[in-house]
Scaffold this motif. Structure first.
Motif, short mmCIF file in Angstrom:
data_model
loop_
_atom_site.label_atom_id
_atom_site.label_comp_id
_atom_site.label_asym_id
_atom_site.label_seq_id
_atom_site.Cartn_x
_atom_site.Cartn_y
_atom_site.Cartn_z
N LEU A 156 -1.46 -4.34 1.84
CA LEU A 156 -0.47 -4.78 2.82
C LEU A 156 0.21 -3.59 3.47
O LEU A 156 0.71 -2.69 2.79
CB LEU A 156 0.59 -5.66 2.14
N LYS A 157 0.25 -3.57 4.80
CA LYS A 157 0.87 -2.47 5.53
C LYS A 157 2.39 -2.61 5.53
O LYS A 157 2.93 -3.68 5.27
CB LYS A 157 0.33 -2.44 6.96
N GLN A 158 3.05 -1.52 5.87
CA GLN A 158 4.50 -1.51 5.94
C GLN A 158 4.98 -2.49 7.01
O GLN A 158 4.55 -2.43 8.15
CB GLN A 158 5.00 -0.10 6.26
N GLY A 159 5.87 -3.40 6.63
CA GLY A 159 6.40 -4.39 7.56
C GLY A 159 5.79 -5.77 7.44
O GLY A 159 6.35 -6.75 7.95
N VAL A 160 4.66 -5.89 6.74
CA VAL A 160 3.99 -7.19 6.62
C VAL A 160 4.83 -8.17 5.80
O VAL A 160 4.97 -9.34 6.16
CB VAL A 160 2.59 -7.02 5.99
N VAL A 161 5.41 -7.70 4.69
CA VAL A 161 6.23 -8.56 3.84
C VAL A 161 7.43 -9.09 4.62
O VAL A 161 7.75 -10.29 4.58
CB VAL A 161 6.70 -7.79 2.58
N LEU A 162 8.09 -8.20 5.34
CA LEU A 162 9.27 -8.59 6.11
C LEU A 162 8.93 -9.61 7.19
O LEU A 162 9.59 -10.65 7.33
CB LEU A 162 9.90 -7.35 6.75
N ALA A 163 7.88 -9.35 7.96
CA ALA A 163 7.48 -10.27 9.03
C ALA A 163 7.01 -11.61 8.47
O ALA A 163 7.30 -12.67 9.03
CB ALA A 163 6.37 -9.64 9.88
#
Length: 430
Positions: free
Chosen positions: A183-190
């Motif tokens: 998972l790339k940075q920002g995927v969890v947040l989005a």
């Protein structure tokens, strides 16, 4: 069972979760735009202002689409809501938010170009956007409360909105930095933002019930614009619109540029600091709610409370002009502790001047006037910020302070009119 009944009759759970999702999206978009523009500009120039100009231009286009596209859909949804379908102006925009916010997830996950995000305001704008959603929430709260408690109930809804934004902003910077090999940075947040919007959509569609207060029903036939004080009511409504529009322009323009200002030297905030900065902005919802509680206890009039809030923002945004450190930023933010009071109180005053069957259209028209005014001010603020970036980047905050001062004038006239009318009614009663 009591908890279940409370939840079904109140819109606050929708407001809380939707704003939590919005806080996640705002921080995610801000950081993704920063990363993409820096990667692009670093390959062509070493000038740090080039990245600032790119970010400012992106947000100018994004914000103008956000404000322009919802105009016709919001009016249609407001008309439907005033015909008795109060949930429609809330549910349809939530559908648009769920679809449009998924674009950020795909941009991060699939490395799409950042320009794809221009489609987001088009999608949720065609579904009414924030203009329909927030007007629908305010109409629902107004229709379910009596006049005496309306200002406090509207402010309570704003408090829930602010608490969600505060908590979401605190967590958003940390959530943005979560990533794994897959998972790339920002995927969890989005991803969490999209999930929360889908939850809100299902809750508003299936669980939420519409409750109408007897007081609101009585006003449909006996009060408001059709009363014996028609001309006075129209004058007050016009003054409230003018004051609200000027204040919204001042706040919107200043805050839009502030989100860009913190990304450049000397502040140069990281994702975590951006989240904390956004959280500081949402603390105003808490202090403003406490302010309304305090002022109401001491019988301070609505117009006086509005002026107190405007002066609070005017002084705070002026101090923001000279901010050079993070500590100074939070100090300037603390001066704006009552800055949220004006808008919900203006909505409360407006609801007391119109019929119960016109709440949705009145609030939607007010929201659309905000959007139309900011269509002009957004590019103006952006170009002024870009032209003063080297010499005096804080000049736009002085501009916001001056416009706020102008917004105080119409509301002071409303206060004088109301005071004169109240004295007249007392004499008549005697």
């Amino acid at each position: 069972m009591a908890v279940v009944r409370f939840v079904r009759k109140h819109v606050e759970p929708v407001v809380f979760c939707a704003q939590l999702a919005s806080a996640f999206f705002d921080t995610g978009l801000q950081m993704v735009v920063k990363q993409r523009t820096e990667n692009t500009t670093n390959t062509t120039t070493d000038n740090p202002d080039q990245s600032q100009n790119a970010i400012a231009n992106f947000y100018m286009t994004f914000n103008m689409l956000t404000k322009f596209v919802p105009i016709i859909p919001a009016l249609i949804l407001a008309r439907i809501g005033d015909r008795g379908y109060r949930k429609v102006p809330i549910v349809v925009p939530l559908l648009g938010y769920s679809l449009s916010r998924a674009l950020l997830l795909f941009v991060v996950l699939l490395d799409w170009r950042i320009e794809v995000m221009y489609a987001a305001p088009v999608v949720h704008g065609l579904c009414g956007g924030f203009s329909s959603y927030w007007a629908g929430v305010m109409a629902l709260v107004s229709a379910s409360t009596g006049e005496d408690e309306r200002s406090l109930c509207i402010m309570r809804t704003e408090l829930v909105y602010g608490l969600a934004g505060f908590l979401g902003s605190l967590a958003s910077g940390h959530l943005f930095q979560l990533y794994t090999v897959d998972l790339k940075q920002g995927v969890v947040l989005a991803g969490m933002s999209v999930a929360l919007y889908v939850f809100c959509l299902l809750y508003a569609t299936i669980v939420l019930q519409v409750i109408r207060s007897p007081d609101g029903l009585e006003r449909q036939d006996s009060a408001g614009i059709l009363s014996s004080h028609v001309e006075r009511d129209r004058t007050i409504i016009a003054l409230l619109f003018v004051s609200g529009i000027l204040y919204d322009v001042a706040v919107g323009g200043g805050v839009e540029m502030l989100s860009i200002y913190v990304l450049k030297a000397p502040l140069q905030w990281s994702a975590t600091q951006v989240g904390y900065g956004n959280a500081a902005g949402f603390l105003i919802f808490i202090t403003s709610f406490l302010g309304v509680k305090l002022f109401t206890r001491f019988a301070v009039s609505d117009s006086s409370m509005i002026m107190i809030g405007m002066v609070s923002f005017m002084i705070g945004i002026y101090f923001m002009t000279f901010v050079t450190t993070t500590a100074m930023y939070f100090l300037a933010r603390s001066v704006m502790l009552f800055a949220l009071i004006p808008m919900p109180t203006i909505r409360s005053l407006l609801s007391k001047q119109v019929r119960g069957t016109s709440y949705g259209m009145t609030f939607t028209c007010l929201q659309l006037f905000f959007r139309l005014a900011s269509l002009a001010t957004t590019p103006i603020y952006t170009k002024i910020y870009e032209s003063t970036l080297d010499s005096f980047p804080g000049f736009v905050f002085i501009l916001s302070s001056c416009i706020t001062f102008l917004s105080v004038i119409p509301i002071s006239i409303v206060g004088c009119c109301n005071a004169r009318q109240n004295n007249y009614e007392i004499i008549q009663g005697n």
